[in-house]
Design a protein around this motif. Sequence first.
Motif, PDB file in Angstrom:
ATOM      1  N   THR A   1       0.867  -1.181   0.000  1.00 27.99           N
ATOM      2  CA  THR A   1       0.000   0.000   0.000  1.00 27.99           C
ATOM      3  C   THR A   1       0.897   1.221   0.000  1.00 27.99           C
ATOM      4  O   THR A   1       2.119   1.116   0.083  1.00 27.99           O
ATOM      5  CB  THR A   1      -0.918   0.000   1.244  1.00 27.99           C
ATOM      6  OG1 THR A   1      -1.686   1.227   1.281  1.00 27.99           O
ATOM      7  CG2 THR A   1      -0.119  -0.081   2.540  1.00 27.99           C
ATOM      8  N   PHE A   2       0.272   2.397  -0.093  1.00 27.43           N
ATOM      9  CA  PHE A   2       1.017   3.640   0.066  1.00 27.43           C
ATOM     10  C   PHE A   2       1.467   3.746   1.525  1.00 27.43           C
ATOM     11  O   PHE A   2       0.765   3.301   2.434  1.00 27.43           O
ATOM     12  CB  PHE A   2       0.107   4.816  -0.320  1.00 27.43           C
ATOM     13  CG  PHE A   2       0.776   6.154  -0.220  1.00 27.43           C
ATOM     14  CD1 PHE A   2       1.983   6.395  -0.860  1.00 27.43           C
ATOM     15  CD2 PHE A   2       0.191   7.178   0.516  1.00 27.43           C
ATOM     16  CE1 PHE A   2       2.598   7.638  -0.767  1.00 27.43           C
ATOM     17  CE2 PHE A   2       0.795   8.422   0.602  1.00 27.43           C
ATOM     18  CZ  PHE A   2       2.003   8.650  -0.031  1.00 27.43           C
ATOM     19  N   ILE A   3       2.611   4.362   1.717  1.00 27.93           N
ATOM     20  CA  ILE A   3       3.238   4.437   3.043  1.00 27.93           C
ATOM     21  C   ILE A   3       2.319   5.016   4.126  1.00 27.93           C
ATOM     22  O   ILE A   3       2.420   4.666   5.306  1.00 27.93           O
ATOM     23  CB  ILE A   3       4.558   5.254   2.963  1.00 27.93           C
ATOM     24  CG1 ILE A   3       5.405   5.132   4.231  1.00 27.93           C
ATOM     25  CG2 ILE A   3       4.282   6.720   2.653  1.00 27.93           C
ATOM     26  CD1 ILE A   3       6.191   3.868   4.329  1.00 27.93           C
ATOM     27  N   ALA A   4       1.381   5.900   3.730  1.00 24.17           N
ATOM     28  CA  ALA A   4       0.526   6.585   4.700  1.00 24.17           C
ATOM     29  C   ALA A   4      -0.250   5.609   5.583  1.00 24.17           C
ATOM     30  O   ALA A   4      -0.551   5.915   6.744  1.00 24.17           O
ATOM     31  CB  ALA A   4      -0.456   7.505   3.990  1.00 24.17           C
ATOM     32  N   THR A   5      -0.585   4.439   5.049  1.00 24.92           N
ATOM     33  CA  THR A   5      -1.379   3.479   5.823  1.00 24.92           C
ATOM     34  C   THR A   5      -0.628   3.083   7.096  1.00 24.92           C
ATOM     35  O   THR A   5      -1.199   3.096   8.194  1.00 24.92           O
ATOM     36  CB  THR A   5      -1.683   2.224   4.971  1.00 24.92           C
ATOM     37  OG1 THR A   5      -2.070   2.614   3.661  1.00 24.92           O
ATOM     38  CG2 THR A   5      -2.778   1.390   5.601  1.00 24.92           C
ATOM     39  N   ALA A   6       0.654   2.757   6.935  1.00 23.12           N
ATOM     40  CA  ALA A   6       1.454   2.348   8.092  1.00 23.12           C
ATOM     41  C   ALA A   6       1.893   3.554   8.922  1.00 23.12           C
ATOM     42  O   ALA A   6       1.965   3.498  10.152  1.00 23.12           O
ATOM     43  CB  ALA A   6       2.679   1.571   7.619  1.00 23.12           C
TER      44      ALA A   6
END
Length: 373
Positions: A84-89
Motif C-alpha cells: 500500500t502507500f506508506i501513509a497506511t502504516a
Amino acid sequence: MIPMLDLRRQYASLKPEIDAAVLAVLESGHFIDGPNVKAFEEELARYAGARHAVGLNSGTDGLHLALRALGVGPGDDVVTTPFTFIATAEAIAMCGATPVFADVDPQTLILDPDAAAAAVTPRTRAIVPVHLYGLPAPMDRFNEIALARGLAVVEDCAQALGAVAGGRCAGATGTIGALSFFPSKNLGAYGDGGAILTDDPALADRVRRLRAHGAAVKYHHEEVGVNSRLDEIQAAILRCKLPHLDEWIVARQSVAARYRRALADIDGVALPPADPLHTYHQFTIRVPARDAVAAALREQGVQTAVYYPVPLHLQRAYQHLGLREGTFPNAERAAAEVLSLPISPELSDEEIATVARALERACVREPFVSCAS
Ligand SMILES: *Cc1c(COP(=O)(O)O)cnc(C)c1O
C-alpha cells in the motif's frame, strides 16, 4: 506523451461551475469552518450512506485521527497490508502503535483476511484493509474477523470512494473509513483534503475535536490534537465534483473494459481482477521484466507508474520491525511486477489503442514468462 492522468480535462468539463464556486468563497471572506465544509460533510455522508462525515486536511490525517479516535496508542498493534502507500502504516506509527503486516492475496493484491486474522495478537486493536487501486476489500470477512475478536476495522478508502463493498459504500462499511481528496484520487480536490466516514457519533465527535487542536469548545483543549481542517475552497470544489463521481466511475469502468479487450491477447500480461465492483482508480497490470516494459512504453510516448515498488516491510523507515525479504512473498512479487497504465474517466479510444499497441510492442521485445496463472 500520453500522461498517467491529465487533471486539466476534468477541470475543463466543469470550469464555469468550479470557477464560480471558488470565486464565491474568495468573495465571502470565509475560509475556515464555513458553510461549504458543513454542506460538503452532509452531502458526502448522504452519498456514502454513513451517519457522519468529517472533513480533514488529508487522507493520511483521516487514517491517523480515525485510529486516535479509537484510542489506539503506544503498546497497541494494528494489522495492515505491506502492499500500500506508506501513509497506511505511517498513520499507525503516528499514534505510537506498531504496524503488524500480513501478506496480500496473490490475485487481488489486497490484504488477505486469513493472513490478517493469523497476525492478530492480544495487543491488536484494529485491522486496516486497503481498497487498493479502487478494488473493494472483502469487508464482510474483515468485519467478521474483527467482531469475533473485539477489534475495530479502519478502512483505507483513499483509492475507492464510490466503490461498493459488503453491500455498502466502501469507506462506510467498517467501524470508520478514511478518504483522500488528493487531486489524482477518484474524487480529487485542487490541493490536499480528506475525510472520515462513520456511523458512530462518538467517533465522529472525537475526530472533530482532534482536528481542532483537541477542543470541542474553542480554547478549551480536552486532549492533544492537531490542526487538520478541510478548507472552504477545497470543500466548494468537492461539492461541484461529488455529483459527478458515479458517472466518472462508470467511465473508468468503461475504459477498463476497453483496455481488457485491447490487451487480452498480449502474452505474459496479467490483467487486474475482473470484479464488477472494481472502480479502477488505477488500471494495474502485472508483467515480469516490468522495468524494461515501462522503459519501452516511455520510449513510445506512454507514461506509466509503479504503485508501489517497495513493500512497506522492506522500507528503511520500518527496518526496526526486523522483517526480511521473503516474509511476505505475495507483496514482494507484486511490487516487482505491477505496472499502472494511464487511466482517467476522460481517456479516449484512440489513447487506449495507442497504449495497447505500445504495450504489445514492448512485450514482444521482452522475453516473457506468463504470470497470468
Ligand atoms: C492517497 C493515499 C493515502 C493518503 O492520502 P493523502 O490525502 O495523500 O494524505 C492513504 N492511503 C492510500 C492507499 C492512498 O492511496
